[in-house]
Write an enzyme that holds these catalytic residues in place. Structure first.
Site, mmCIF file in Angstrom:
data_model
loop_
_atom_site.group_PDB
_atom_site.id
_atom_site.type_symbol
_atom_site.label_atom_id
_atom_site.label_comp_id
_atom_site.label_asym_id
_atom_site.label_seq_id
_atom_site.Cartn_x
_atom_site.Cartn_y
_atom_site.Cartn_z
ATOM 1 N N HIS A 61 33.288 36.274 44.580
ATOM 2 C CA HIS A 61 34.217 36.985 43.691
ATOM 3 C C HIS A 61 34.364 38.450 44.084
ATOM 4 O O HIS A 61 33.403 39.209 44.013
ATOM 5 C CB HIS A 61 33.661 36.918 42.258
ATOM 6 C CG HIS A 61 34.639 37.341 41.205
ATOM 7 N ND1 HIS A 61 34.807 36.637 40.041
ATOM 8 C CD2 HIS A 61 35.499 38.393 41.129
ATOM 9 C CE1 HIS A 61 35.725 37.238 39.281
ATOM 10 N NE2 HIS A 61 36.160 38.312 39.931
ATOM 11 N N HIS A 63 37.572 41.906 44.685
ATOM 12 C CA HIS A 63 38.948 42.420 44.627
ATOM 13 C C HIS A 63 39.163 43.360 45.807
ATOM 14 O O HIS A 63 38.516 44.396 45.896
ATOM 15 C CB HIS A 63 39.177 43.153 43.302
ATOM 16 C CG HIS A 63 38.948 42.264 42.112
ATOM 17 N ND1 HIS A 63 39.930 41.459 41.593
ATOM 18 C CD2 HIS A 63 37.828 42.011 41.392
ATOM 19 C CE1 HIS A 63 39.434 40.764 40.576
ATOM 20 N NE2 HIS A 63 38.151 41.073 40.431
ATOM 21 N N ARG A 65 42.375 44.406 46.721
ATOM 22 C CA ARG A 65 43.500 45.293 46.353
ATOM 23 C C ARG A 65 44.637 45.360 47.355
ATOM 24 O O ARG A 65 45.487 46.256 47.259
ATOM 25 C CB ARG A 65 42.988 46.730 46.136
ATOM 26 C CG ARG A 65 41.799 46.878 45.219
ATOM 27 C CD ARG A 65 42.100 46.438 43.817
ATOM 28 N NE ARG A 65 41.037 46.823 42.877
ATOM 29 C CZ ARG A 65 40.786 46.156 41.767
ATOM 30 N NH1 ARG A 65 41.481 45.081 41.445
ATOM 31 N NH2 ARG A 65 39.840 46.551 40.956
ATOM 32 N N ASP A 152 41.987 35.247 38.012
ATOM 33 C CA ASP A 152 40.978 36.236 37.617
ATOM 34 C C ASP A 152 41.574 37.609 37.334
ATOM 35 O O ASP A 152 42.495 38.065 37.997
ATOM 36 C CB ASP A 152 39.889 36.396 38.672
ATOM 37 C CG ASP A 152 38.841 37.388 38.196
ATOM 38 O OD1 ASP A 152 38.121 37.054 37.257
ATOM 39 O OD2 ASP A 152 38.819 38.521 38.721
ATOM 40 N N HIS A 179 38.190 33.269 34.839
ATOM 41 C CA HIS A 179 37.792 34.456 34.081
ATOM 42 C C HIS A 179 38.029 34.095 32.616
ATOM 43 O O HIS A 179 39.171 33.825 32.233
ATOM 44 C CB HIS A 179 38.676 35.614 34.551
ATOM 45 C CG HIS A 179 38.650 36.856 33.726
ATOM 46 N ND1 HIS A 179 38.356 38.098 34.264
ATOM 47 C CD2 HIS A 179 38.914 37.067 32.415
ATOM 48 C CE1 HIS A 179 38.430 39.017 33.305
ATOM 49 N NE2 HIS A 179 38.771 38.421 32.175
ATOM 50 N N ASP A 271 32.004 40.674 42.069
ATOM 51 C CA ASP A 271 33.122 41.254 41.327
ATOM 52 C C ASP A 271 33.386 42.698 41.782
ATOM 53 O O ASP A 271 33.716 43.573 40.960
ATOM 54 C CB ASP A 271 32.897 41.193 39.806
ATOM 55 C CG ASP A 271 34.214 41.248 39.023
ATOM 56 O OD1 ASP A 271 35.283 41.397 39.654
ATOM 57 O OD2 ASP A 271 34.170 41.144 37.789
ATOM 58 N N PRO A 285 38.915 48.713 34.208
ATOM 59 C CA PRO A 285 37.571 48.136 34.214
ATOM 60 C C PRO A 285 37.123 47.775 35.627
ATOM 61 O O PRO A 285 37.942 47.310 36.422
ATOM 62 C CB PRO A 285 37.738 46.868 33.370
ATOM 63 C CG PRO A 285 39.162 46.453 33.597
ATOM 64 C CD PRO A 285 39.953 47.718 33.845
ATOM 65 N N GLY A 286 35.845 47.961 35.911
ATOM 66 C CA GLY A 286 35.345 47.469 37.192
ATOM 67 C C GLY A 286 34.322 48.380 37.842
ATOM 68 O O GLY A 286 34.289 49.579 37.577
#
Ligand code: DOR
Ligand code: ZN
Length: 408
Positions: A61, A63, A65, A152, A179, A271, A285-286
Site C-alpha cells: 500500500h 501513494h 502521486r 483507496d 479502504h 501507506d 491526511p497522511g
C-alpha cells in the site's frame, strides 16, 4: 552475469541462518550452506560485512502521486525513497490525478516506473470510474495490466458496487483492496458481501481491535480475506497528527501488535502518503513512510519479542503470495530482489534528509532500530547508503522489438 553475496546472515520467512547467495542474471541461482565449497565462478562479490540479508520488501500500500500530484511526489523521488527503505516492489494506489481507472493509465505508469529502474511498481486500478459511486471499471481490459483493484482514499459506500467488485475479483482473479470508513462497520458489511458473492478481499490499513477480531472470525470461516497494518498504527497511538485511519488507542495498538505475532494480520503496508507542507497545513491526511518503515516495524517487533523472520514474512513473503508473485523468499529460482540491513543499528529520523519530495511525518527526532544499507533489485545494487552516489538505476535493456522499431 554472476554475483556472490558473502558474509551475510540470511533471514526470510523460513528463519535465520548463515550462508552465501549466488545470483545469476537477476535470479537467486544457489543458496550455499555455511562451509560449503563454492565451485561456481562469479563475476563480482558483495561482501555483506556481517549484515543481514533479507528478501526485498514488497509494500502492499502506497501513494506515488504520479500523474497529476507530482509536486508531492513523482515516480523518481517516490522510487528513490522506496529503495532507500529497502522496498523492491511497491503497490501504488489509484488516487492520482486523473484517477488511474483504465488499463491504458495503469500501463503508462508501469512503463514510466520501469524507466526509473529502481523498484517495481504494482500499479493499482480504481474499482469505479473516476472513483464515482456506482459504475465499475472495465475489468476484462484492466486485469491484463494489474491484479490489484482499489478505490483507496475513499470508502466504497455503494454495497452494489462492492458486491460487483467482489464477484469480478472471483471471475477475473484479482484482489479487491479496500479502504474502510467507518472501519469496523464497513469491514463487517464487506465480510457479509464476501460470504454471499465470493471473491478475494484485502482490507487496507486496519487500525482497530474490533476490525481485527471481525477479520479473524471471517478467516476461520474460510473466506478469502487478508489485511495489512501500517508502520504508524503499530508504532504510535493517541497522536493528533492527521492520517486516515486516525491514530487509535493503546488498546487497539496492542491488539495490532498481537495480530502480527499471531499471524492474523497478513502484510505490512506503509501507506506512504507524501504531502507538501502547504497541503499538510491545510489538513491533508497522511504520513511519509518509505524511508522509516523498516526501522519502525523492527522497533515495535523487537520490543514485542517478534522475530525478524516474522517481519520478513509480513514484509515480503505474504505480500508476494497475496499479489500473485513468485518472490519474497531467499530461495533458488526466486528473483534476486534483496535488502541488506543492520537490525541492531539505531538511527534518528530526520525528515529533512528524506529523498522523498515531501517530509510529512510526526516522528522526526525519534530514534529507531534497524537500518537499510543496500537494496538489490534483479541482482543489481540499486541503493547503497554508503556510496557517494547512493542510487544506481537499472538501465532499461532495449527489447528486440523496440530495437527494430528504432532501426525502422
Ligand atoms: O492518510 C491517508 N492518506 N489515508 C488515505 O487513505 C489516503 C492517503 C493519501 O492519499 O494521502
Ligand atoms: Zn486508505
Amino acid at each position: 552475469m554472476k554475483t556472490l553475496i558473502t558474509n551475510a546472515v540470511l533471514t526470510d520467512a523460513g528463519g535465520t541462518r548463515d550462508g552465501k547467495v549466488l545470483i545469476r542474471d537477476g535470479r537467486i541461482e544457489k543458496v550455499y550452506k555455511p562451509g560449503s565449497r563454492i565451485r561456481a565462478k562469479y563475476d563480482s562479490e558483495i561482501d555483506a560485512g556481517g549484515l543481514t540479508l533479507m528478501p526485498g520488501f514488497i509494500d502492499t500500500h502506497s501513494h506515488l502521486r504520479d500523474p497529476g500530484l507530482t509536486y508531492k511526489e513523482d515516480l523518481t523521488t517516490g522510487l528513490r525513497a522506496a529503495v532507500k527503505g529497502g522496498f523492491t516492489t511497491v503497490t501504488a494506489m489509484a488516487n492520482t490525478k486523473p484517477v488511474t481507472d483504465t488499463a491504458e493509465k495503469v500501463a503508462d505508469i508501469k512503463a514510466r516506473a520501469k524507466e526509473v529502474g529502481l523498484a517495481d511498481v504494482n500499479q493499482v486500478c480504481a474499482l469505479t470510474k473516476d472513483f464515482g459511486s456506482r459504475e465499475c471499471v472495465d475489468f476484462p481490459s484492466v486485469v491484463a495490466e494489474t491484479r490489484s483493484i482499489s478505490n483507496d482514499g475513499h470508502n466504497v459506500d455503494d454495497a452494489e458496487a462492492m458486491a460487483e467488485g467482489l464477484r469480478a475479483s472471483q471471475e477475473y482473479d484479482f484482489i479487491l483492496m479496500c479502504h474502510e470508513e467507518p472501519e469496523t462497520e464497513t469491514v463487517v458489511r464487506d465480510i457479509g458481501l464476501l460470504r454471499e458473492n465470493g471473491g478475494h478481499l484485502h482490507i487496507c490499513h486496519i487500525s482497530k481491535k474490533a476490525t481485527l477480531d471481525a477479520i479473524a472470525e471471517a478467516k476461520k470461516e474460510g473466506l478469502d480475506i487478508t489485511c495489512e497494518v501500517t508502520p504508524h498504527h503499530l508504532y504510535a497511538s493517541g497522536l493528533e497528527y492527521r492520517v486516515h485511519p486516525p491514530f487509535r488507542t493503546w488498546n487497539d495498538r496492542r491488539a495490532l501488535i498481537a495480530g502480527c505475532a499471531a499471524g492474523t494480520i497478513d502484510t505490512l503496508g506503509t501507506d506512504h502518503a507524501p504531502h507538501s507542507e502547504e497541503d499538510k497545513a491545510a489538513g491533508s491526511p497522511g504520513i511519509n513512510n518509505y524511508e522509516t518503515a523498516f526501522g519502525m516495524y523492527h522497533t515495535v517487533f523487537s520490543k514485542a519479542g517478534i522475530p525478524l523472520s516474522r517481519l520478513s514474512e509480513m514484509a515480503s513473503a505474504k505480500p508476494a503470495q497475496r499479489l500473485g508473485m513468485k518472490a519474497g523468499l531467499i530461495k533458488e529460482g526466486y528473483p534476486a530482489d534483496l535488502v541488506l540491513v543492520d537490525p541492531s543499528e539505531e538511527w534518528q529520523i530526520r525528515p529533512k534528509a528524506f529523498v522523498s519530495k515531501s517530509h510529512n511525518t510526526p516522528f522526526g527526532g525519534d530514534w529507531i532500530l534497524g537500518r537499510v544499507h543496500k537494496t538489490i533489485k534483479s541482482g543489481q545494487v540499486v541503493y547503497d547508503a554508503d556510496a557517494e552516489e547512493p542510487f544506481n538505476p537499472i538501465k532499461a535493456e532495449k527489447s528486440e522489438e523496440t530495437e527494430q522499431e528504432t532501426q525502422a
